[in-house]
Design an enzyme around this catalytic site. Structure first.
Site, mmCIF file in Angstrom:
data_model
loop_
_atom_site.group_PDB
_atom_site.id
_atom_site.type_symbol
_atom_site.label_atom_id
_atom_site.label_comp_id
_atom_site.label_asym_id
_atom_site.label_seq_id
_atom_site.Cartn_x
_atom_site.Cartn_y
_atom_site.Cartn_z
ATOM 1 N N LYS A 177 -10.669 -10.685 7.557
ATOM 2 C CA LYS A 177 -10.289 -11.031 6.286
ATOM 3 C C LYS A 177 -8.872 -10.927 6.341
ATOM 4 O O LYS A 177 -8.064 -10.130 6.291
ATOM 5 C CB LYS A 177 -10.821 -10.108 5.129
ATOM 6 C CG LYS A 177 -10.718 -10.691 3.738
ATOM 7 C CD LYS A 177 -10.508 -9.583 2.812
ATOM 8 C CE LYS A 177 -9.563 -8.958 2.567
ATOM 9 N NZ LYS A 177 -8.277 -9.759 1.971
ATOM 10 N N SER A 236 -6.554 4.661 4.285
ATOM 11 C CA SER A 236 -7.390 6.111 4.180
ATOM 12 C C SER A 236 -8.600 5.608 3.740
ATOM 13 O O SER A 236 -9.445 6.066 4.100
ATOM 14 C CB SER A 236 -6.727 7.016 2.961
ATOM 15 O OG SER A 236 -5.425 7.465 3.433
ATOM 16 N N GLU A 252 -3.152 0.443 11.503
ATOM 17 C CA GLU A 252 -1.809 0.368 11.560
ATOM 18 C C GLU A 252 -0.847 0.116 10.266
ATOM 19 O O GLU A 252 -1.176 -0.708 9.424
ATOM 20 C CB GLU A 252 -1.346 -1.021 12.491
ATOM 21 C CG GLU A 252 0.033 -1.054 13.249
ATOM 22 C CD GLU A 252 1.179 -1.651 12.519
ATOM 23 O OE1 GLU A 252 1.942 -0.844 11.590
ATOM 24 O OE2 GLU A 252 1.524 -2.630 12.439
ATOM 25 N N CYS A 286 6.423 -3.777 8.895
ATOM 26 C CA CYS A 286 6.110 -2.376 8.688
ATOM 27 C C CYS A 286 7.018 -1.495 9.673
ATOM 28 O O CYS A 286 7.237 -0.302 9.436
ATOM 29 C CB CYS A 286 4.486 -2.228 9.272
ATOM 30 S SG CYS A 286 4.448 -3.031 11.112
ATOM 31 N N GLU A 385 8.073 3.864 1.789
ATOM 32 C CA GLU A 385 8.265 2.365 2.443
ATOM 33 C C GLU A 385 8.631 1.647 1.002
ATOM 34 O O GLU A 385 7.828 1.518 0.017
ATOM 35 C CB GLU A 385 7.116 2.128 2.977
ATOM 36 C CG GLU A 385 7.017 0.695 3.566
ATOM 37 C CD GLU A 385 5.975 0.439 4.545
ATOM 38 O OE1 GLU A 385 4.390 0.546 3.969
ATOM 39 O OE2 GLU A 385 6.048 0.057 5.633
#
Ligand code: NAD
Length: 491
Positions: A177, A236, A252, A286, A385
């Site tokens: 997906k 999570s 990741e 990331c 982030e």
């Protein structure tokens, strides 16, 4: 541009006929519509992948046979490289040369895992020396089964390749997906795989929302392995879903990666890599090195050079020549990054440059590249982030202080250090609590090398041989030697 789901080797609309819009982030125009998969569609995709794995023999092919398909996919990508890169720009906003590079990398990833698939044939088993001489034992590798792969929008085709290529090489079948804001090139990948003759059901692409299509994948009992790249909170959820029926899982997730620059570094080189570490892909990376620590003696000079160079970055539509910073991927992402900058200011940070919509850009999700100073250590700007072209920069005095500041994070994806002193650079590299460390650079990424994070940045490693291991189980086969009697019950 394709608009349907790719399930069991066929193109099909969503079961309920729903679609969602594709928006070009440079113009805010709706350029296309794509099927929004339902749980029913995902069920069909998983069943097709199950059949291809359990009955149709994909895992029973030799590595060399699977490698042929992977190489044909690599060729198919290369044959349409510029066209696919253009679609990536329209979907994601990144400058064309970056998209072009991503597409070439995606093709390279399929070639690389074709090579590893072939090696599986050469090393099918590992003999195990047992202390008990009555037995012989060996360990073999087998594919895990059906992989559910869920990917983000920052490197749409490349993230698909990072998951699909090793999974297929290992002998797994896949339901992928893509992120709802960037689904175009994943559908092209399906078309290329189809042209390459990949058997039906081996690769299925379901486009749609995370809460419906994504959730249906992670909840499906027919999926054996979840491979995810994206945000921590969704990571999570995926781990929790995997826990319910003990699916294998690799994650990741994000980071807030540090870049430590010592005062023996060349300022020009440092500024170049600091900029590449945070402005490449509009900072939506990331592993972006978004916290820069600069040794006091060169801090002022480096900062003024960084600000001057940052202000020169050419902003614009990624399809225009010479553009080095495109729009952010979506309205939502733009709003989030602007909100993060406002919160940083409210917390006491200084905007040394950028921080707002660039002049002359009324449309498009554009944001000036931004340098923040005086960022409080406890603020979200320093700790969380931002996932945009926003760098926080801070001076430090000693190596010890730099390491402490660098490691003071719940994340541990990447870290970078720059120094002419190789011994010191190695010492700092080993002190970083991070899965990826760059010395004298930031961000170069190689298909051959392991990729993944410590701490809350994830679990497992992608790329290289580690990426293949993600999709393999280990089986022990132990044999009692002929003539040996056990004689426990029957003497
Ligand atoms: P996200 O984690 O929400 O989405 C990533 C993927 O997960 C998408 O395909 C999405 O549809 C899917 N998803 C969402 N909810 C799901 C669910 N309940 N079950 C299954 N799949 C689900 O990330 P995002 O919204 O694209 O971006 C949000 C933030 O994530 C960014 O601001 C950034 O901080 C971070 N991010 C990190 C990376 C990375 O490479 N580590 C990439 C993109 C975004």
């Amino acid at each position: 541009m394709r608009s349907e789901l790719y399930i069991d080797g066929k193109w099909t609309p969503a079961a309920n006929g729903r679609t969602f819009d594709v928006v070009n982030p440079a113009t805010e125009e709706v350029v296309h519509q794509i099927a929004a998969a339902t749980a029913e569609d995902v069920d069909l995709a998983v069943k097709a992948a199950r059949r291809a794995f359990d009955k149709d023999g994909w895992p029973k092919l030799s590595g060399a046979q699977r490698a042929k398909y992977l190489r044909a996919i690599a060729e198919g990508i290369r044959a349409r490289q510029a066209e696919i890169a253009r679609l990536e720009v329209i979907d994601n906003g990144k400058p064309f040369p970056e998209a072009d590079w991503d597409v070439a990398d995606a093709a390279g990833c399929f070639d690389f895992y074709a090579g590893l698939a072939e090696q599986l044939d050469n090393n099918p088993e590992e003999p195990i020396a047992l202390a008990d001489a009555r037995f012989t034992s060996k360990a073999i590798k087998e594919p895990i089964g059906v992989a559910g792969a869920i990917i983000p929008w920052n490197y749409p085709l490349l993230m698909a390749a990072w998951k699909v290529a090793p999974a297929l090489a290992a002998g797994c079948t896949v339901v992928l997906k893509p992120a709802e804001v960037t689904s175009l090139t994943a559908l092209e990948l399906a078309a290329i795989a189809d042209e390459a003759g990949l058997p039906p059901g081996v690769l299925n692409i379901v486009t749609g929302s995370g809460s419906v299509a994504g959730q249906a994948i992670i909840d499906h009992r027919g999926v054996d392995k979840l491979a995810f790249t994206g945000s921590g909170p969704v990571g999570s959820k995926i781990m929790a879903a995997a826990a319910r029926d003990i699916k294998r899982v690799s994650l990741e997730l994000g980071g807030k990666s540090p870049f430590v620059v010592f005062d023996d570094a060349d300022i020009d080189e440092a500024v170049e890599w600091i900029m590449f570490g945070i402005f490449w892909n509009q900072g939506q990376v990331c592993s972006a090195t978004s916290r820069v620590l600069v040794q006091e003696r060169i801090y002022d000079r480096l900062l003024s050079r960084l600000v001057a160079e940052t202000q020169k970055i050419r902003i614009g539509d990624g399809l225009e020549d010479g553009v080095l910073l495109g729009p952010l991927v979506s309205k939502r992402q733009h709003e989030q990054v602007v909100a993060a900058i406002e919160a940083a200011k409210a917390a006491g940070a200084t905007v040394s440059c950028g921080g707002k919509r660039p002049e002359g850009f009324d449309k498009g999700y554009y944001l000036e590249p931004t340098v923040l100073t005086d960022v409080p250590l406890e603020s979200d700007a320093w700790r969380e982030e931002i996932f945009g072209p926003v760098v926080c920069i801070k001076p430090f005095a000693t190596e010890e202080e730099a390491i402490e500041l660098a490691n003071d994070s719940r994340f541990g994806l990447a870290a970078a250090v720059m120094s002419k002193d190789d011994v010191r650079a190695e010492r700092v590299a080993s002190a970083f609590r991070a899965g990826i460390v760059w010395i004298n650079c930031s961000q170069p990424t190689f298909t051959e090398a392991p990729w993944g994070g410590y701490k809350e940045s994830g679990i497992g490693r992608e790329l290289g041989r580690w990426g293949l291991e993600n999709y393999l189980e280990t089986k022990q086969i132990t044999r009692l030697a002929a003539g040996e009697k056990w004689a426990w019950y029957i003497k």
